[in-house]
Scaffold this active site. Sequence first.
Site, short mmCIF file in Angstrom:
data_model
loop_
_atom_site.label_atom_id
_atom_site.label_comp_id
_atom_site.label_asym_id
_atom_site.label_seq_id
_atom_site.Cartn_x
_atom_site.Cartn_y
_atom_site.Cartn_z
N GLN A 1 2.21 -12.24 9.77
CA GLN A 1 2.67 -10.83 9.41
C GLN A 1 2.02 -9.82 9.58
OE1 GLN A 1 1.19 -9.51 5.95
NE2 GLN A 1 2.89 -9.61 4.17
N ARG B 1 -8.85 -8.99 4.28
CA ARG B 1 -7.75 -8.45 5.24
C ARG B 1 -7.78 -7.05 5.40
NH1 ARG B 1 -2.20 -6.79 3.82
NH2 ARG B 1 -0.62 -7.33 5.12
N SER C 1 4.76 -6.38 2.43
CA SER C 1 3.50 -6.41 3.25
C SER C 1 2.30 -7.09 2.38
CB SER C 1 3.05 -4.83 3.58
OG SER C 1 2.13 -4.85 4.39
N LEU C 2 1.35 -6.26 1.83
CA LEU C 2 0.53 -6.94 1.03
C LEU C 2 1.15 -7.44 -0.13
CD1 LEU C 2 -2.39 -6.78 -0.60
CD2 LEU C 2 -1.72 -4.84 -1.63
N GLN D 1 0.78 -1.42 -0.07
CA GLN D 1 0.04 -0.08 -0.07
C GLN D 1 0.73 1.03 -0.10
OE1 GLN D 1 -3.23 -1.93 2.97
NE2 GLN D 1 -3.63 0.28 2.38
N HIS E 1 1.03 -3.89 10.96
CA HIS E 1 2.14 -4.70 11.21
C HIS E 1 2.58 -4.46 13.02
CE1 HIS E 1 2.70 -6.27 7.31
NE2 HIS E 1 2.77 -4.91 6.87
#
Length: 313
Positions: free
Chosen positions: A251, A118, A93-94, A12, A202
């Site tokens: 994660q 998510r 991340s994503l 993102q 996170h």
Amino acid sequence: MSKKFAIVFPGQGSQAVGMLADLARDHPVVRRTFEEGSDALGVDLWLLSQKGPKEQLNETQNTQPALLCAGIAVMRVLDERLDQQPLAMAGHSLGEYTALVAAGVLDLADAARLVAERGRLMQEAVPVGHGAMAAILGLDDRQVRKVCEEAAQGQVVEAVNFNSPGQVVVAGDAEAVSRASEGARVAGAKRALLLDVSVPSHCALMKPAAQRLALALQAVVFRAPSTPVLQNVTAAEAANPGEIRSLLVEQLFSPVRWVETVQALTQRGVELVVEAGPGKILTGLVKRIDKSLQARPVVDTASLDNAVEAVNA
């Protein structure tokens, strides 16, 4: 003779209205990929990514599937142009979900539904305005962790993205992030920038979302990867589908170890990193982490040609 290369996928922050429009004009697979994701969700992700509005594209539950489709679309275009396969893949991340789709671990439709869920779970875990993230520039990892410990005062603030040497993102309760930002300035940080995000990713505030995400992940088929994917939590490869599923749960409330991930790619013999998806954020980070690595983004036809030429050089 071609270079040993890896493909990385952004998270993102890389989205933008109009992303990949140029590439889509020359490569029909881009639109087809977005249609695949759109059909899974019942949302026109291509229209949203091209026309916006920006505020709607930036809503976490929309951003995540849109970026997933963007990354896979670029990967499929690269597949049309390259004869060889990457040595490894990773995502920020994503972007880890994008890498797992690219490696055959997840179907795109399943992954689109997963990342939309998510995004919803992340937003529900912390009401808008209660959480925050800030980028700390100019301190080392140890200093940032110390600043967070001193700023917590019973709340949550943690170092969550180790993006490059001297660039660490912190996340947590908004008040604690504000205290950490001020503490970082006092400790000598060049800058402490509040990020324009609606979710403190996170950090420990995401644990309730992770518990609910675990149920969604259990309902989806995972396969062994056809290409090694380095996971955010470990900065290492996971080959077992069950382990990959567990790491995706972890994660959500664990740091993204991006510096170590890029270093691990180098250790595998990677000479060139190709960023598949809109934006050039990871390209910049790779160059700061290891100056010996070449890095090329693919965001349009010209940059695609440049990346293909770099791989084949």
